[in-house]
Design an enzyme around this catalytic site. Structure first.
Site, PDB file in Angstrom:
ATOM      1  N   HIS A 119       0.811  -1.211   0.000  1.00  0.00           N
ATOM      2  CA  HIS A 119       0.000   0.000   0.000  1.00  0.00           C
ATOM      3  C   HIS A 119       0.850   1.269   0.000  1.00  0.00           C
ATOM      4  O   HIS A 119       0.402   2.331   0.412  1.00  0.00           O
ATOM      5  CB  HIS A 119      -0.971  -0.002   1.201  1.00  0.00           C
ATOM      6  CG  HIS A 119      -2.002  -1.083   1.090  1.00  0.00           C
ATOM      7  ND1 HIS A 119      -2.757  -1.513   2.156  1.00  0.00           N
ATOM      8  CD2 HIS A 119      -2.389  -1.855   0.045  1.00  0.00           C
ATOM      9  CE1 HIS A 119      -3.566  -2.490   1.762  1.00  0.00           C
ATOM     10  NE2 HIS A 119      -3.354  -2.718   0.473  1.00  0.00           N
ATOM     11  N   ASN A 218      -3.358 -12.233  15.963  1.00  0.00           N
ATOM     12  CA  ASN A 218      -4.212 -11.051  15.918  1.00  0.00           C
ATOM     13  C   ASN A 218      -5.093 -10.998  17.160  1.00  0.00           C
ATOM     14  O   ASN A 218      -5.499 -12.040  17.692  1.00  0.00           O
ATOM     15  CB  ASN A 218      -5.080 -11.044  14.652  1.00  0.00           C
ATOM     16  CG  ASN A 218      -5.503  -9.636  14.265  1.00  0.00           C
ATOM     17  OD1 ASN A 218      -4.669  -8.746  14.098  1.00  0.00           O
ATOM     18  ND2 ASN A 218      -6.812  -9.418  14.178  1.00  0.00           N
ATOM     19  N   ILE A 236       0.608  -8.454  20.145  1.00  0.00           N
ATOM     20  CA  ILE A 236       1.708  -8.856  19.264  1.00  0.00           C
ATOM     21  C   ILE A 236       3.069  -8.713  19.942  1.00  0.00           C
ATOM     22  O   ILE A 236       3.919  -9.603  19.879  1.00  0.00           O
ATOM     23  CB  ILE A 236       1.668  -8.034  17.964  1.00  0.00           C
ATOM     24  CG1 ILE A 236       0.429  -8.432  17.138  1.00  0.00           C
ATOM     25  CG2 ILE A 236       2.935  -8.205  17.135  1.00  0.00           C
ATOM     26  CD1 ILE A 236       0.049  -7.420  16.079  1.00  0.00           C
TER      27      ILE A 236
HETATM   28  N1  APR Z   1      -1.848  -6.874  19.115  1.00  0.00           N
HETATM   29  C1  APR Z   1      -2.606  -7.738  18.389  1.00  0.00           C
HETATM   30  N2  APR Z   1      -3.531  -7.342  17.465  1.00  0.00           N
HETATM   31  C2  APR Z   1      -3.707  -6.012  17.319  1.00  0.00           C
HETATM   32  C3  APR Z   1      -2.978  -5.058  18.052  1.00  0.00           C
HETATM   33  C4  APR Z   1      -2.006  -5.542  18.981  1.00  0.00           C
HETATM   34  N3  APR Z   1      -1.254  -4.708  19.712  1.00  0.00           N
HETATM   35  N4  APR Z   1      -3.397  -3.809  17.666  1.00  0.00           N
HETATM   36  C5  APR Z   1      -4.356  -3.994  16.745  1.00  0.00           C
HETATM   37  N5  APR Z   1      -4.547  -5.307  16.523  1.00  0.00           N
HETATM   38  C6  APR Z   1      -5.437  -5.928  15.531  1.00  0.00           C
HETATM   39  C7  APR Z   1      -6.831  -5.357  15.501  1.00  0.00           C
HETATM   40  O1  APR Z   1      -7.678  -6.087  16.366  1.00  0.00           O
HETATM   41  C8  APR Z   1      -7.225  -5.547  14.033  1.00  0.00           C
HETATM   42  O2  APR Z   1      -7.887  -6.793  13.817  1.00  0.00           O
HETATM   43  O3  APR Z   1      -4.869  -5.618  14.264  1.00  0.00           O
HETATM   44  C9  APR Z   1      -5.900  -5.569  13.269  1.00  0.00           C
HETATM   45  C10 APR Z   1      -5.695  -4.333  12.431  1.00  0.00           C
HETATM   46  O4  APR Z   1      -6.667  -4.354  11.416  1.00  0.00           O
HETATM   47  P1  APR Z   1      -6.962  -3.038  10.565  1.00  0.00           P
HETATM   48  O5  APR Z   1      -7.108  -1.864  11.480  1.00  0.00           O
HETATM   49  O6  APR Z   1      -8.077  -3.379   9.642  1.00  0.00           O
HETATM   50  O7  APR Z   1      -5.620  -2.793   9.747  1.00  0.00           O
HETATM   51  P2  APR Z   1      -5.152  -3.540   8.424  1.00  0.00           P
HETATM   52  O8  APR Z   1      -5.556  -4.967   8.430  1.00  0.00           O
HETATM   53  O9  APR Z   1      -3.707  -3.232   8.266  1.00  0.00           O
HETATM   54  O10 APR Z   1      -5.991  -2.757   7.276  1.00  0.00           O
HETATM   55  C11 APR Z   1      -5.704  -3.103   5.935  1.00  0.00           C
HETATM   56  O11 APR Z   1      -7.080  -1.264   5.192  1.00  0.00           O
HETATM   57  O12 APR Z   1      -7.698   0.943   5.523  1.00  0.00           O
HETATM   58  C12 APR Z   1      -6.944   0.092   4.742  1.00  0.00           C
HETATM   59  O13 APR Z   1      -5.046   0.633   3.505  1.00  0.00           O
HETATM   60  C13 APR Z   1      -5.483   0.450   4.816  1.00  0.00           C
HETATM   61  O14 APR Z   1      -3.554  -1.016   4.827  1.00  0.00           O
HETATM   62  C14 APR Z   1      -4.834  -0.781   5.422  1.00  0.00           C
HETATM   63  C15 APR Z   1      -5.814  -1.878   5.077  1.00  0.00           C
END
Ligand code: APR
Length: 248
Positions: A119, A218, A236
């Site tokens: 991205h 996750n 994590i």
């Molecule tokens: N430990 C474990 N899990 C975590 C933690 C943590 N400290 N912090 C957040 N999470 C989990 C959340 O519960 C969530 O399921 O990480 C996940 C993050 O998911 P998203 O917020 O959807 O992020 P991502 O998967 O990277 O989104 C993908 O969506 O908006 C677009 O382009 C943007 O690259 C992004 C894409």
């Protein structure tokens, strides 16, 4: 499926591909997107079509960018990032495919040539016409000085953070490298992603279909949990070092 199963699978893997989402950076102070206090809880999305066709859309996009940039610039890699550096030190990390845009993986010490940014990156802004790039620090300075939707000083074209917005073409060469890595690894380790955005989420599925083990770390359930060989729920920064045998 638990930490025990995941640890067993990780111990037996020698050609690992990492796949990360915003969740690996929240412990560095960078909000993710879909958690209750995430980016989409506080901002509407401006997709690529709106960005290129609407001045108010560009102004809103850049407002969000300028708001988010200081935390990303100041963020430091955390134990989750360092666990992938440990995997690389052990010679077991083929590639690190990331949806993340703040370059904490590179700043943690992973060689840039094995970090595949599906991205793009928010550390720079790019002209959509001539490709000229400026740093995000310069772009945000210009916004603070009143240029609410900065234009390219070389050709007058639209400047946009060098990220891939919804509706914007994916970087084909990066995607091809990610697909090749997924097809040659023996384990795909998906960390901190809700795995709901395509085509990024096709990478872990491709690895599984090509015969690799799939381990998901996750906090919340994901749509791929059902095909995973092990799913680990937890923070994590705590879970990952234990999985890779790192000292965190
Ligand atoms: N430990 C474990 N899990 C975590 C933690 C943590 N400290 N912090 C957040 N999470 C989990 C959340 O519960 C969530 O399921 O990480 C996940 C993050 O998911 P998203 O917020 O959807 O992020 P991502 O998967 O990277 O989104 C993908 O969506 O908006 C677009 O382009 C943007 O690259 C992004 C894409």
């Amino acid at each position: 499926m638990s930490d025990q199963a995941a640890r067993g699978l990780m111990a037996g893997a020698s050609r690992i591909v990492g796949f990360t989402g915003a969740g690996i950076s929240t412990e560095s102070g960078v909000p993710d997107f879909r958690s209750p206090n995430g980016v989409w809880a506080r901002n509407r999305t401006v997709d690529f079509h709106e960005f290129v066709s609407s001045e108010p859309g560009r102004v809103e996009y850049w407002r969000q960018k300028a708001e988010a940039w200081p935390a990303m610039r100041e963020a430091k890699p955390n134990a989750g990032h360092r666990a992938f550096v440990e995997l690389h030190r052990q010679g077991r990390l083929l590639a690190l495919v990331t949806q993340n845009i703040e370059r904490l993986h590179q700043r943690s010490g992973l060689p840039a040539d094995i970090v595949l940014e599906l991205h793009g990156t928010t550390t720079e802004a790019e002209c959509l016409t001539c490709g000229d790039r400026i740093t995000s620090d310069e772009a945000c300075r210009r916004i603070e000085a009143g240029e609410r939707a900065p234009r390219c000083r070389a050709c007058g074209g639209l400047l946009k953070p060098a990220t891939i917005s919804f509706g914007q073409a994916m970087p084909l060469e990066v995607m091809a490298r990610a697909q090749e890595a997924a097809e040659t690894c023996d384990l795909l380790l998906a960390v901190g992603s809700s795995l709901v955005v395509e085509p990024a989420a096709s990478i872990p599925r491709l690895a599984k279909a090509a015969g690799a083990r799939l381990v998901i770390v996750n906090r919340e359930p994901t749509p791929l949990d059902g095909i995973a060989d092990a799913v680990v729920r937890g923070e994590i920064g705590v879970v990952l070092p234990a999985l890779v045998g790192a000292n965190g």
